[in-house]
Design a protein around this motif. Structure first.
Motif, PDB file in Angstrom:
ATOM      1  N   GLY A   1       0.826  -1.202   0.000  1.00  0.00           N
ATOM      2  CA  GLY A   1       0.000   0.000   0.000  1.00  0.00           C
ATOM      3  C   GLY A   1       0.859   1.250   0.000  1.00  0.00           C
ATOM      4  N   TYR A   2       0.231   2.396  -0.246  1.00  0.00           N
ATOM      5  CA  TYR A   2       0.962   3.657  -0.295  1.00  0.00           C
ATOM      6  C   TYR A   2       1.528   4.023   1.071  1.00  0.00           C
ATOM      7  CZ  TYR A   2      -0.974   4.556  -4.943  1.00  0.00           C
ATOM      8  OH  TYR A   2      -1.298   4.473  -6.276  1.00  0.00           O
ATOM      9  N   PHE A   3       2.692   4.673   1.079  1.00  0.00           N
ATOM     10  CA  PHE A   3       3.353   5.125   2.303  1.00  0.00           C
ATOM     11  C   PHE A   3       4.046   6.440   1.998  1.00  0.00           C
ATOM     12  CE2 PHE A   3       6.095   2.278  -0.076  1.00  0.00           C
ATOM     13  CZ  PHE A   3       7.297   2.960  -0.138  1.00  0.00           C
ATOM     14  N   SER A   4       4.510   7.127   3.042  1.00  0.00           N
ATOM     15  CA  SER A   4       5.154   8.423   2.863  1.00  0.00           C
ATOM     16  C   SER A   4       6.634   8.277   2.554  1.00  0.00           C
ATOM     17  CB  SER A   4       4.994   9.282   4.127  1.00  0.00           C
ATOM     18  OG  SER A   4       3.663   9.710   4.275  1.00  0.00           O
ATOM     19  N   ARG A   5       7.080   9.061   1.589  1.00  0.00           N
ATOM     20  CA  ARG A   5       8.493   9.158   1.239  1.00  0.00           C
ATOM     21  C   ARG A   5       9.124   7.775   1.129  1.00  0.00           C
ATOM     22  NH1 ARG A   5       7.132  12.877   4.873  1.00  0.00           N
ATOM     23  NH2 ARG A   5       7.964  11.640   6.587  1.00  0.00           N
ATOM     24  N   SER A   6      10.216   7.552   1.886  1.00  0.00           N
ATOM     25  CA  SER A   6      10.872   6.239   1.879  1.00  0.00           C
ATOM     26  C   SER A   6      10.734   5.570   3.240  1.00  0.00           C
ATOM     27  CB  SER A   6      12.361   6.404   1.532  1.00  0.00           C
ATOM     28  OG  SER A   6      12.528   6.972   0.251  1.00  0.00           O
ATOM     29  N   ASP A   7       9.667   5.928   3.956  1.00  0.00           N
ATOM     30  CA  ASP A   7       9.508   5.480   5.342  1.00  0.00           C
ATOM     31  C   ASP A   7       9.489   3.960   5.484  1.00  0.00           C
ATOM     32  OD1 ASP A   7       9.399   8.116   5.959  1.00  0.00           O
ATOM     33  OD2 ASP A   7       7.313   8.148   6.626  1.00  0.00           O
ATOM     34  N   ALA A   8       8.967   3.257   4.478  1.00  0.00           N
ATOM     35  CA  ALA A   8       8.825   1.801   4.595  1.00  0.00           C
ATOM     36  C   ALA A   8      10.058   1.038   4.119  1.00  0.00           C
ATOM     37  CB  ALA A   8       7.595   1.334   3.811  1.00  0.00           C
ATOM     38  N   HIS A   9      11.020   1.735   3.528  1.00  0.00           N
ATOM     39  CA  HIS A   9      12.165   1.047   2.922  1.00  0.00           C
ATOM     40  C   HIS A   9      12.931   0.172   3.906  1.00  0.00           C
ATOM     41  CE1 HIS A   9      12.722   3.639  -0.970  1.00  0.00           C
ATOM     42  NE2 HIS A   9      11.490   3.242  -0.782  1.00  0.00           N
ATOM     43  N   GLU A  10      13.345   0.759   5.009  1.00  0.00           N
ATOM     44  CA  GLU A  10      14.192   0.012   5.941  1.00  0.00           C
ATOM     45  C   GLU A  10      13.491  -1.231   6.468  1.00  0.00           C
ATOM     46  OE1 GLU A  10      16.595   0.706  10.146  1.00  0.00           O
ATOM     47  OE2 GLU A  10      16.116   2.415   8.860  1.00  0.00           O
ATOM     48  N   ASP A  11      12.221  -1.083   6.840  1.00  0.00           N
ATOM     49  CA  ASP A  11      11.463  -2.216   7.372  1.00  0.00           C
ATOM     50  C   ASP A  11      11.391  -3.355   6.364  1.00  0.00           C
ATOM     51  OD1 ASP A  11       9.760  -3.726   9.071  1.00  0.00           O
ATOM     52  OD2 ASP A  11       8.017  -2.964   8.000  1.00  0.00           O
ATOM     53  N   TYR A  12      11.062  -3.027   5.110  1.00  0.00           N
ATOM     54  CA  TYR A  12      10.893  -4.077   4.101  1.00  0.00           C
ATOM     55  C   TYR A  12      12.231  -4.621   3.614  1.00  0.00           C
ATOM     56  CZ  TYR A  12       5.876  -3.802   3.902  1.00  0.00           C
ATOM     57  OH  TYR A  12       4.544  -3.895   4.233  1.00  0.00           O
ATOM     58  N   LEU A  13      13.259  -3.774   3.542  1.00  0.00           N
ATOM     59  CA  LEU A  13      14.582  -4.268   3.167  1.00  0.00           C
ATOM     60  C   LEU A  13      15.091  -5.282   4.187  1.00  0.00           C
ATOM     61  CD1 LEU A  13      16.251  -0.973   1.935  1.00  0.00           C
ATOM     62  CD2 LEU A  13      15.943  -3.041   0.566  1.00  0.00           C
ATOM     63  N   GLU A  14      14.803  -5.023   5.456  1.00  0.00           N
ATOM     64  CA  GLU A  14      15.222  -5.970   6.493  1.00  0.00           C
ATOM     65  C   GLU A  14      14.350  -7.218   6.487  1.00  0.00           C
ATOM     66  OE1 GLU A  14      16.815  -5.916  11.079  1.00  0.00           O
ATOM     67  OE2 GLU A  14      15.836  -4.136  10.265  1.00  0.00           O
ATOM     68  N   ARG A  15      13.044  -7.018   6.303  1.00  0.00           N
ATOM     69  CA  ARG A  15      12.112  -8.157   6.297  1.00  0.00           C
ATOM     70  C   ARG A  15      12.413  -9.119   5.160  1.00  0.00           C
ATOM     71  NH1 ARG A  15       5.789  -6.765   6.163  1.00  0.00           N
ATOM     72  NH2 ARG A  15       6.584  -5.345   7.772  1.00  0.00           N
ATOM     73  N   TYR A  16      12.770  -8.559   4.003  1.00  0.00           N
ATOM     74  CA  TYR A  16      13.040  -9.394   2.831  1.00  0.00           C
ATOM     75  C   TYR A  16      14.521  -9.386   2.480  1.00  0.00           C
ATOM     76  CZ  TYR A  16       7.977  -9.322   2.206  1.00  0.00           C
ATOM     77  OH  TYR A  16       6.634  -9.459   2.386  1.00  0.00           O
ATOM     78  N   ASN A  17      15.374  -9.425   3.495  1.00  0.00           N
ATOM     79  CA  ASN A  17      16.813  -9.420   3.257  1.00  0.00           C
ATOM     80  C   ASN A  17      17.305 -10.808   2.855  1.00  0.00           C
ATOM     81  OD1 ASN A  17      19.201  -7.857   3.164  1.00  0.00           O
ATOM     82  ND2 ASN A  17      19.911  -8.759   5.080  1.00  0.00           N
ATOM     83  N   ASP A  18      16.882 -11.823   3.585  1.00  0.00           N
ATOM     84  CA  ASP A  18      17.305 -13.192   3.274  1.00  0.00           C
ATOM     85  C   ASP A  18      16.561 -13.767   2.076  1.00  0.00           C
ATOM     86  OD1 ASP A  18      19.410 -13.848   4.947  1.00  0.00           O
ATOM     87  OD2 ASP A  18      18.104 -14.282   6.636  1.00  0.00           O
ATOM     88  N   ALA A  19      15.270 -13.496   1.995  1.00  0.00           N
ATOM     89  CA  ALA A  19      14.467 -14.070   0.910  1.00  0.00           C
ATOM     90  C   ALA A  19      13.300 -13.150   0.576  1.00  0.00           C
ATOM     91  CB  ALA A  19      13.941 -15.450   1.313  1.00  0.00           C
TER      92      ALA A  19
END
Length: 347
Positions: A202-220
Motif C-alpha cells: 500500500g501507499y506510504f510516505s516518502r521512503s519510510d517503509a524502505h528500511e522495514d521491508y529491506l530488512e524483512r526481505y533481506n534473506d528471501a
C-alpha cells in the motif's frame, strides 16, 4: 585518545557477551544487515583461520567501589553478533554449505574456533557523544548520503537486489525516466523500491517503509518473482499503448502512480487498449494544461492530481489521492469485477 591494539580470543568475547560486560551500541551502529549467506561466509573465514578487520571497543560505565563495569562495542557489531549466534546455535544463524553447526564440530575444531584471535582496538574511556563521533568519522564519506545510499550500505539482500535489477530495465532508458544524477545517487533504485513495496503493502510516505521491508526481505523475497513479472507486464502494456515519450506519464511521480494502479487492476485484464491509450492521452494533456495555467478539457480531477504531483508528492496522502484519480480514469478499461475496483490499495 587511547588507541591500543590488542588481541582477544573469540572465547573471551563470547564470555563477555554472555555476562553482558560487552555491550553493542545499536542506536548508532547502522551498518550492513547481513544475509544468512554473509554470516556463513564470515564464519567460514574464522573456521579457516583467516583474518578479518579489527573491531573497536571503549570503556563503558564501571563501579568505583567494586571495579565492576562494562565495555562498549564501537565498531564490529555484525561480526561479533554473528560469532555469538553461531556459537550459541541461535535460530538467527542457519548453518549450511561448508559451515557445520558449532555443536557438531570436532573437539579440536571447537578449540580452534574459540581460540581464534580477534584484533581489538581499545579507545579507552569515551563519553557517549565521543563514541558516536568516532563511529561517524570511521564510517563517513565526503558528502552526505541520501536515504537510499544509506540503505544500500546496510542491505545487500533479496529485495534490494530485486529493485536493482528492475532499475536497469531498458524501458527507463528508452523513455528517459532517470537522468545521470538520479542514477549516480541511486534515485532509480529508490523509485523501484517505492513501486515494489507499494504494490505489496500500500501507499506510504516518502521512503519510510524502505528500511522495514529491506530488512524483512533481506534473506528471501519469495513473492518477488511474481511481483517483478507483474510489474514487467505493466510496463509492457504501456509500451503497447504507445504512450508518447513527451507525455507526463513518463515523469517519475506520474509513472509511479500509473504503474501502481495498473498493477492493482492487473495489466493482463486490460480489455480496451485503444480506449485506455486515448484516456491517458487526454488525462495527461489536461494535467499539462493545468500546469501551464489553463483549464482541463476532459478531466476536472486533473486539477487535484496536478496539485498532488507537484507539492508534497511523496507524502502518503498525496500518493493516495493521485492513485484514486488515476484509478478512476483507467479502471473502466480493465476487465475486473466491480467489487475489486472499489478495493483501494491504501486500505
Amino acid at each position: 585518545m587511547k588507541t591500543t591494539a590488542t588481541n582477544k580470543k573469540v572465547r573471551e568475547l563470547m564470555t563477555m557477551i554472555t555476562e553482558q560486560t560487552l555491550i553493542a551500541q545499536p542506536e548508532f551502529q547502522r551498518r550492513l544487515v547481513w544475509t544468512n549467506r554473509h554470516k556463513q561466509l564470515f564464519i567460514q573465514t574464522v573456521i579457516e583461520g583467516m583474518p578479518f578487520p579489527e573491531i573497536f571497543i571503549c570503556d563503558g560505565p564501571y563501579d568505583l567501589d567494586t571495579a565492576a563495569g562494562s565495555t562498549y562495542l564501537v565498531d564490529g557489531q555484525q561480526r561479533v553478533t554473528t560469532l555469538y549466534q553461531y556459537f550459541t546455535g541461535s535460530d538467527q544463524f542457519k548453518p549450511g554449505g561448508t559451515v557445520t553447526p558449532y555443536a557438531d564440530l570436532a573437539i579440536e575444531q571447537k578449540r580452534s574456533f574459540l581460540n581464534y584471535d580477534v584484533v581489538v582496538r581499545d579507545l579507552g574511556p569515551l563519553a557517549s557523544d565521543e563514541v558516536k563521533e568516532v563511529f561517524r568519522r570511521m564510517n563517513s564519506t565526503n558528502y552526505s548520503l541520501n536515504a537510499m545510499e544509506v540503505n544500500n550500505a546496510r542491505f545487500d539482500g533479496a529485495l534490494k537486489n530485486a529493485a536493482e535489477r528492475m532499475s536497469v530495465w531498458p524501458v527507463f532508458d528508452e523513455h528517459r525516466v532517470f537522468n545521470a544524477a538520479d542514477i549516480r545517487r541511486m534515485t532509480d533504485v529508490r523509485w523501484c523500491l517505492d513501486v515494489i513495496i507499494t504494490v505489496i503493502s500500500g501507499y506510504f510516505s516518502r521512503s519510510d517503509a524502505h528500511e522495514d521491508y529491506l530488512e524483512r526481505y533481506n534473506d528471501a523475497f519469495e513473492e518477488g518473482k511474481e511481483v517483478i513479472s507483474n510489474l514487467a507486464d505493466c510496463f509492457a502494456l504501456l509500451s503497447e499503448l504507445k504512450v508518447d515519450d513527451k507525455s507526463r506519464a513518463w515523469q517519475k511521480n506520474d509513472l509511479f502512480t500509473l504503474i501502481v494502479e495498473i498493477y492493482r487492476l492487473g495489466a493482463d485484464k486490460c480489455k480496451d487498449q485503444d480506449g485506455l491509450s486515448e484516456a491517458l492521452r487526454k488525462f495527461f494533456s489536461d494535467v499539462s494544461n493545468v500546469a501551464a495555467g489553463g483549464a482541463p478539457s476532459f478531466y476536472e480531477d486533473a486539477r487535484q492530481y496536478h496539485t498532488d504531483v507537484i507539492s508534497g508528492s511523496n507524502e502518503r496522502a498525496r500518493r493516495v489521492r493521485r492513485g484514486e484519480v488515476i484509478h478512476e480514469v483507467i479502471s473502466s478499461f480493465f476487465n475486473v469485477a466491480k467489487k475489486n475496483e472499489n478495493e483501494r490499495i491504501d486500505d
